[in-house]
Write a protein that holds these residues in place. Structure first.
Motif, short mmCIF file in Angstrom:
data_model
loop_
_atom_site.label_atom_id
_atom_site.label_comp_id
_atom_site.label_asym_id
_atom_site.label_seq_id
_atom_site.Cartn_x
_atom_site.Cartn_y
_atom_site.Cartn_z
N ALA A 137 -16.12 7.48 -6.19
CA ALA A 137 -15.83 7.51 -4.75
C ALA A 137 -15.59 6.09 -4.29
O ALA A 137 -16.32 5.18 -4.65
N ASP A 138 -14.54 5.89 -3.51
CA ASP A 138 -14.29 4.59 -2.89
C ASP A 138 -14.99 4.60 -1.55
O ASP A 138 -14.59 5.27 -0.63
N THR A 139 -16.08 3.85 -1.45
CA THR A 139 -16.88 3.85 -0.23
C THR A 139 -16.62 2.62 0.63
O THR A 139 -17.38 2.36 1.56
N HIS A 140 -15.58 1.88 0.32
CA HIS A 140 -15.29 0.68 1.11
C HIS A 140 -13.79 0.41 1.13
O HIS A 140 -13.31 -0.59 0.63
N ALA A 141 -13.03 1.31 1.70
CA ALA A 141 -11.58 1.16 1.79
C ALA A 141 -11.20 0.60 3.15
O ALA A 141 -11.94 0.73 4.12
N HIS A 142 -10.06 -0.04 3.21
CA HIS A 142 -9.50 -0.52 4.47
C HIS A 142 -8.11 0.09 4.61
O HIS A 142 -7.09 -0.61 4.63
N VAL A 143 -8.06 1.39 4.71
CA VAL A 143 -6.80 2.14 4.77
C VAL A 143 -5.92 1.65 5.91
O VAL A 143 -4.71 1.52 5.76
N HIS A 144 -6.52 1.35 7.04
CA HIS A 144 -5.75 0.96 8.22
C HIS A 144 -5.05 -0.39 8.06
O HIS A 144 -4.18 -0.73 8.84
N LEU A 145 -5.39 -1.17 7.04
CA LEU A 145 -4.74 -2.46 6.80
C LEU A 145 -3.55 -2.35 5.86
O LEU A 145 -2.84 -3.33 5.64
N LEU A 146 -3.32 -1.17 5.31
CA LEU A 146 -2.22 -0.98 4.38
C LEU A 146 -0.90 -0.81 5.12
O LEU A 146 -0.87 -0.42 6.28
N LYS A 147 0.19 -1.09 4.43
CA LYS A 147 1.52 -1.01 5.02
C LYS A 147 1.84 0.41 5.49
O LYS A 147 2.45 0.60 6.53
N ASP A 148 1.41 1.43 4.72
CA ASP A 148 1.67 2.83 5.06
C ASP A 148 0.41 3.64 4.77
O ASP A 148 0.25 4.19 3.68
N PRO A 149 -0.52 3.70 5.73
CA PRO A 149 -1.78 4.40 5.50
C PRO A 149 -1.61 5.86 5.08
O PRO A 149 -2.32 6.35 4.21
N ALA A 150 -0.65 6.56 5.67
CA ALA A 150 -0.43 7.97 5.33
C ALA A 150 0.00 8.12 3.87
O ALA A 150 -0.50 9.00 3.16
N LEU A 151 0.88 7.26 3.41
CA LEU A 151 1.32 7.31 2.02
C LEU A 151 0.15 7.01 1.08
O LEU A 151 0.00 7.64 0.04
N SER A 152 -0.68 6.07 1.46
CA SER A 152 -1.85 5.75 0.64
C SER A 152 -2.80 6.93 0.54
O SER A 152 -3.36 7.20 -0.53
N LEU A 153 -2.99 7.66 1.64
CA LEU A 153 -3.83 8.86 1.60
C LEU A 153 -3.18 9.93 0.73
O LEU A 153 -3.87 10.63 -0.02
N ALA A 154 -1.86 10.07 0.81
CA ALA A 154 -1.15 11.04 -0.03
C ALA A 154 -1.32 10.69 -1.51
O ALA A 154 -1.59 11.56 -2.34
N ARG A 155 -1.19 9.42 -1.85
CA ARG A 155 -1.37 8.99 -3.24
C ARG A 155 -2.79 9.26 -3.72
O ARG A 155 -3.00 9.67 -4.85
N ALA A 156 -3.76 9.00 -2.85
CA ALA A 156 -5.15 9.27 -3.22
C ALA A 156 -5.32 10.75 -3.55
O ALA A 156 -5.94 11.11 -4.56
N GLY A 157 -4.77 11.61 -2.71
CA GLY A 157 -4.85 13.05 -2.97
C GLY A 157 -4.14 13.44 -4.24
O GLY A 157 -4.63 14.28 -5.01
N ALA A 158 -2.98 12.84 -4.50
CA ALA A 158 -2.21 13.15 -5.71
C ALA A 158 -2.95 12.72 -6.98
O ALA A 158 -2.72 13.27 -8.04
N ASN A 159 -3.84 11.75 -6.85
CA ASN A 159 -4.60 11.25 -7.99
C ASN A 159 -6.04 11.74 -7.98
O ASN A 159 -6.93 11.10 -8.54
N ASP A 160 -6.27 12.87 -7.31
CA ASP A 160 -7.56 13.57 -7.32
C ASP A 160 -8.72 12.80 -6.71
O ASP A 160 -9.86 13.00 -7.09
N VAL A 161 -8.44 11.89 -5.76
CA VAL A 161 -9.53 11.23 -5.04
C VAL A 161 -10.04 12.24 -4.03
O VAL A 161 -9.30 12.72 -3.18
N GLY A 162 -11.31 12.58 -4.13
CA GLY A 162 -11.88 13.60 -3.26
C GLY A 162 -12.62 13.05 -2.06
O GLY A 162 -12.95 13.77 -1.13
#
Length: 106
Positions: free
Chosen positions: A43-68
């Motif tokens: 589990a990634d318990t310290h992400a800064h998703v909002h600082l990424l260039k495309d937060p939605a794409l990063s969440l999609a990638r996480a889902g595609a790679n089985d990050v729960g």
């Protein structure tokens, strides 16, 4: 997921609209590499998703790679409410993007 710009004077990494892991090669070339293989759940318990260039794409990638599970760290004094207000829209957009990625296009 290398979506952040890394300092002044450095070339910005391209934004890949897929679920693959990309590695920079010589002369500005990129190649797709295998995802890390982990023998246990992580589990990634310290992400800064909002600082990424495309937060939605990063969440999609996480889902595609089985990050729960992913915990976005937000400092409301420094970041304001934007990350909190944007999370639901990023999640919905990421949900759409993951379907597009699965179909082979974006």
């Amino acid at each position: 997921m290398a979506d952040e710009t890394r300092g002044e004077g450095r070339e910005e990494e391209p934004l890949f609209y897929d679920a693959f892991f990309h590695q920079k090669r010589k002369k500005g070339q990129w190649r797709i590499i295998d995802a890390p293989f982990l023998e246990a759940a992580v589990a990634d318990t310290h992400a800064h998703v909002h600082l990424l260039k495309d937060p939605a794409l990063s969440l999609a990638r996480a889902g595609a790679n089985d990050v729960g599970f992913l915990c976005d760290i937000v400092d409301v004094f420094e970041d304001g409410r934007a990350p909190l207000d944007g999370m639901e829209a990023w999640r919905l957009q990421g949900s759409f993007q993951i379907r597009q990625i699965a179909r082979g296009g974006c």
